[in-house]
Design an enzyme around this catalytic site. Structure first.
Site, short mmCIF file in Angstrom:
data_model
loop_
_atom_site.label_atom_id
_atom_site.label_comp_id
_atom_site.label_asym_id
_atom_site.label_seq_id
_atom_site.Cartn_x
_atom_site.Cartn_y
_atom_site.Cartn_z
N HIS A 260 0.84 -1.19 0.00
CA HIS A 260 0.00 0.00 0.00
C HIS A 260 0.88 1.24 0.00
O HIS A 260 1.70 1.43 0.90
CB HIS A 260 -0.91 0.00 1.22
CG HIS A 260 -1.87 1.13 1.25
ND1 HIS A 260 -2.88 1.27 0.33
CD2 HIS A 260 -1.98 2.19 2.08
CE1 HIS A 260 -3.58 2.36 0.60
NE2 HIS A 260 -3.05 2.95 1.66
N ASP A 372 -7.74 1.40 2.49
CA ASP A 372 -7.56 2.41 3.53
C ASP A 372 -8.29 3.69 3.14
O ASP A 372 -7.73 4.55 2.47
CB ASP A 372 -6.06 2.68 3.69
CG ASP A 372 -5.78 3.73 4.76
OD1 ASP A 372 -6.64 3.94 5.62
OD2 ASP A 372 -4.70 4.34 4.71
N HIS A 577 -7.36 9.65 -0.67
CA HIS A 577 -7.99 9.66 0.65
C HIS A 577 -7.18 10.34 1.76
O HIS A 577 -7.68 10.45 2.89
CB HIS A 577 -8.39 8.24 1.07
CG HIS A 577 -7.24 7.29 1.23
ND1 HIS A 577 -6.96 6.32 0.30
CD2 HIS A 577 -6.30 7.17 2.20
CE1 HIS A 577 -5.91 5.63 0.70
NE2 HIS A 577 -5.48 6.13 1.86
#
EC number: 3.2.1.24
Length: 997
Positions: A260, A372, A577
């Site tokens: 990630h 996430d 995000h």
């Protein structure tokens, strides 16, 4: 004669084995101390420092100066390039040789002009394999370059991870040498650590636990670290244990390599490009050594960056994608926030992402991948469906603060009834490391035991990149099928979801939004970013609409497809995000604001070009073109430009209004639709819907009440606002006599006032009521200089309802106004888009806004969140001047929309909203438009879409603009009949007739 077996004591046996593999204790005689053998320093080490992120070809031409182990370099965000000249000793022939490198900061090894591996202490990558087995004829001397970024995997926070970066932080090189690596020692260490994990994880009440401990103890007995010839005997003991298989009912864990990488967070966008290169080249190296290793990678934007900056690496990525080892997932441009982007922006995330994956890798993604993010809109299932996706993987709901989400594998039903299969990795992490503890947690924590016998296990360092390691892979391969543990197989996301789908009859369904009970401060933090997002969504909407009309009416007009794609991609990038949410460092926020400025500037240029094309040959009053870009009629007072930069007010419909009246310091504004009364400090004491005489403000209460709260979360400063902040409510009281009449009568009436929020912060506001307008506007300017404070504005309503309504993407939903249960209580701060509403039968009060997202309705009080003041990770967040507008609108039940003058498109039902008009993505071959409409009331409805443009053919299509084979619509008298179910989104492909020349 063999020694007699001793009576074993659990703790002493366990600790004996732990010390045998310890990197701290007894390394002079234990196994860990034998991992590396002979070593020698690098031949020549030199370096240079630069504040720039240089391409390799330019960096190697720079002036390198002598360097040595122990040198410091920096500061933060700089780069230190090292030239490493190596000479491998002759005596090492036949052995595995590593470059051992330990430094602060993230490193990337370059060999023969190409990146080959990342190096990070935090990511457990501190050696680069020069050769698996040094051959007689292999070169002994070579030169490598190590590019070291002056930041860690998780940025460079001063004192703590999420603190603002330390601009003066320095970094150090602590190791640079060649060493012989003993692969057989490494494999024994893996086995012993796994056996220890099984013994601890299964506990003293489990037979298999003791077998694992006794096996490890016996391995220590037979293994002499100084005599490699004893290693095979110990290895055989481990193999016998791990070769004892479990039963058919064992849970299957699907282990997928993952890395990630936040597209920006505690580091700037440009550093993310290098993070991708460092992480992905290391993953490719692992694929070469482990053909069964599968790595899932999301975010088209990151791949596009690597394609442009590292073309050689990108070609190898495509090669491994063809082999099925590098697996693109997600389908979106970035892993966007799941709450704040508009519905159309969410569609564009998929449209840009899926088209990129199709073009670059030959196929679209079948799984939406959003591990996430800070909540999930109830419209996401429908948007996924429209973009060819039925599967969804995420993890963040495991962070819920109050209520544990009841499922890990389930069907999620969205606002319109669309369903997708969802999986949360039950280990509650997307950065596993392959330990026994994580494997056991994945099974024990699974809340769908008996319903689903498969789970995802995403392994690899993440958030700041890093990714999987060989040790993680060795662990997982060893655990493939061992009694006492679940089965472990290296899988792709497609294999995982196929297994889940094949056995999904017993799965439960969750209906509505997936609300994260944490990080709800992100709806408000960094108000300027939120404002930029809303403004730029609106600008791009208008550019596409006007450009589409110009395309339909002018043969000469060229639709600005390439420019719009560039601007959309900038906006989508900012919707990552940790950017639109404001949970990023100052450097990222500043870059985001530059992106918004680019969109505004270029967008306005494109608007002018489209308007000029529409005006050609059709002069209007004073050469002015007035276009309503909304799908309903508007009666509005406009500020028209005059020579010299002045403005004059003009109505879009003829009407007038009485002037404001001032009595005893109070001001009354009345336009015949609503009557507004403000007290001497600017608070709202009355709001009456004139036709019915209905009062909207609660008896004995005042609206437009600014309130200040203490705002100190437990840890995640920019992210969280805690429920206890509500206990610190302090009304901001104004000074009587500050209210003054502004514009008087005619088309507009207004009053204005000043308010001192605190010794450091002040507010000024103009309250405006225009002729013909059903709402009163509050134009607000705030000079905000606070620390850990939260500013809101409240409107107590004379309305009673157990549910309030909030606008979301392509629709709305209800949330409770009470705290009956812990699920209700956890929603003390929620998100909305342009409006929220509290209604009872026949009457309601709506609170509108132009750039805010945080909101709440508790009891009968509507509250709009305005500004926060967190200090991490950006110590300057929200400090400074802010401008925004909100409005209050009392209303009866909705009535049919009035007829309009000439309109390119009109819809017969007020329940249907025409959201978007744009050129079709495939339009260069054919002149085609795409229209996107949605049902907004929550009803089944048939309606007519009237077209004033020359349309040749009309076809239903999905959100990726792929025509439905059965979707041809009949055009009758320039009208199309459309049928909607509640909150359904429909897209139409309109093929235009050639315009007259």
């Amino acid at each position: 004669m063999a020694a007699a077996p001793a009576l074993k004591h659990w703790r002493t046996t366990l600790e004996r084995v732990e010390k045998f593999v310890s990197p701290l204790y007894f390394t002079d005689c234990n196994l860990r101390g034998r991992l590396f053998g002979a070593s020698c320093p690098v031949a020549v080490l030199s370096s240079f420092l630069t504040p720039e992120r240089l391409p390799y070809q330019e960096a190697v031409q720079r002036d390198f100066r002598p360097a040595q182990v122990g040198d410091s370099f920096g500061p933060t965000w700089w780069t230190c390039w090292f030239r490493v000249e190596l000479t491998i000793p002759e005596a090492w022939v036949g052995q595995e040789v590593h470059l051992c490198w330990e430094s602060d900061g993230e490193g990337l090894v370059w060999r023969d002009g190409e990146p080959v591996q990342g190096l990070t202490k935090e990511g457990e990558k501190t050696s680069y394999v020069l050769t698996d087995r040094l051959g007689e004829r292999d070169p002994r001397s070579l030169t490598l370059y190590v590019e070291v970024a002056c930041n860690g995997l998780l940025g460079a926070g001063k004192g703590s991870m999420i603190a603002a970066p330390d601009p003066e932080k320095m970094f150090q090189l602590s190791r640079a040498e060649l060493a012989v690596f003993h692969r057989d020692v490494h494999m024994l260490l893996v086995d012993l650590e796994l056996l220890l994990g099984i013994a601890k994880g299964l506990g003293k009440d489990n037979q298999r636990s003791f077998q694992a401990l006794y096996t490890a103890n016996q391995m220590v007995n037979v293994c002499d670290p100084a005599q490699p010839e004893t290693f095979p005997v110990a290895q055989a003991l481990a193999s016998r244990f791990f070769g004892q298989h479990g039963g058919e009912s064992q849970h299957t864990i699907h282990a997928t390599g993952h890395c990630h990488i936040d597209t920006a967070w505690l580091w700037p966008f440009k550093e993310t490009v290098r993070k991708c290169a460092r992480s992905w080249v290391t993953a490719l190296q692992l694929m070469e050594r482990n053909p069964e290793f599968i790595f899932a990678c999301s975010q088209a934007q990151q791949l596009e960056w690597v394609k442009s900056r590292y073309p050689g690496l990108y070609s190898r990525i495509q090669e491994f994608a063809c082999r099925g080892q590098f697996v693109p997932v997600g389908g979106t441009w970035v892993e966007m926030d799941g709450n704040l982007p508009s519905g159309e922006a969410m569609v564009r995330q998929f449209l840009q992402g899926q088209n990129f994956f199709l073009q670059e890798f030959g196929k679209m993604c079948s799984e939406f991948w959003l591990p996430d993010t800070f909540g999930y809109s109830a419209q996401l299932p429908q948007i996924m469906h429209g973009c060819g996706i039925r599967r969804f993987l995420t993890q963040k709901l495991s962070w819920n603060l109050v209520n544990s989400f009841p499922h890990h594998t389930f069907f999620w039903e969205g606002l319109d009834g669309s369903r997708v299969l969802v999986h949360f990795p039950p280990g509650d992490s997307y950065g596993m490391q392959g330990s026994v503890e994580e494997v056991l947690k994945t099974v024990a924590n699974n809340r769908d035991k008996g319903r689903a016998n498969h789970s995802a296990f995403l392994f690899g360092f993440g958030d700041g990149g890093g990714g999987p390691t060989q040790t993680m892979l060795d662990r997982l391969k060893r655990l493939s099928n061992t009694d006492g543990l679940p089965r472990v197989q290296l899988s792709s996301p497609r294999q995982l979801f196929s297994a889940l789908e094949s056995d999904s009859e017993q799965l439960c369904t969750w209906v509505g939004e997936l609300f994260l009970e944490l990080h709800n401060g992100t709806y408000t933090t960094h108000a300027q970013i939120k404002k930029g997002n809303r403004e730029c969504e609106r600008i791009l909407h208008d550019v596409e609409l006007l450009s589409s009309l110009a395309l339909a009416r002018s043969a000469q007009f060229l639709y600005p497809a390439a420019q719009l794609q560039h601007l959309w991609r900038l906006l989508l990038l900012n919707q990552f995000h940790d950017v639109v949410t404001g949970s990023c460092i100052q450097m990222v926020a500043e870059e985001a604001m530059c992106h918004y400025e680019d969109i505004r500037s270029h967008g306005n240029t494109l608007l002018s070009a489209a308007a000029a094309a529409l005006c050609a040959g059709e002069p209007g009053p004073e050469g002015l073109l007035i276009v309503n870009t909304l799908p309903w009629k508007r009666i509005e007072v406009m500020a028209l430009p005059k020579p010299g930069g002045a403005h004059s007010l003009a109505p879009t419909d003829s009407a007038s209004r009485p002037p404001p009246t001032k009595t005893d310091g109070s001001v009354t504004l009345d336009n015949g639709i609503i009557r507004v009364k403000l007290d001497p400090t600017g608070r709202l004491t009355s709001l009456v819907l004139v036709a019915s005489g209905r009062e909207a403000i609660a008896e004995g209460a005042v609206g437009n009440q600014f309130v200040l709260f203490d705002d100190v979360p437990l840890y995640w400063d920019a992210w969280d606002v805690m429920d206890y902040h509500l206990e610190t409510r302090k009304p901001v009281l104004g000074q009587a006599g500050t209210l003054a009449v502004g514009t008087e009568g005619g088309l507009r009436g207004s009053a204005w006032f000043l308010l001192q929020i605190s010794p450091n912060s002040r507010l000024s506001q103009e309250v405006v009521l225009d002729v013909g307008c059903p709402y009163v506007r509050f134009h607000t300017e705030v000079h905000w200089h606070e620390a850990h404070k939260f500013l809101k504005v409240e409107f107590p309503a004379r309305v009673r309802s157990s549910q309030a309504t909030y606008e979301i993407q392509f629709g709305h939903l209800q949330r409770p106004t009470h705290y009956n249960t812990s699920w209700d209580w956890a929603r003390f701060e929620v998100w909305a888009h342009r409006w929220m509403d509290l209604s009872e039968h026949g009457f309601g009060l709506a609170l509108l806004n132009d750039c805010k997202y945080g909101a709440s309705v508790r009891g009968s009080i509507l509250s709009l969140s305005l500004l926060r003041a967190p200090k991490a990770p950006d110590a300057t967040a929200d400090t400074g001047r802010h401008e925004f507008t909100y409005a209050l609108m009392p209303h009866k039940a909705p009535s049919p929309a009035p007829a309009t003058s000439w309109s390119a498109f009109s819809v017969s039902s007020p329940a249907v909203v025409l959201e978007t008009v744009k050129q079709a993505e495939s339009s260069p071959q054919r002149r085609s438009l795409v229209l996107r409409l949605y049902e907004a009331h929550g009803s089944h409805v048939d309606c007519w879409l009237h077209l004033s443009l020359p349309v040749q053919e009309a076809i239903l299509c999905d959100l990726l603009e792929r025509p439905d084979p059965a979707g041809h619509l009949t055009l009758r008298d320039n009208r199309l009949k459309l049928t909607f179910s509640p909150f359904q989104v429909l897209s139409l492909l309109l093929v235009l007739q050639p315009p007259p020349h």
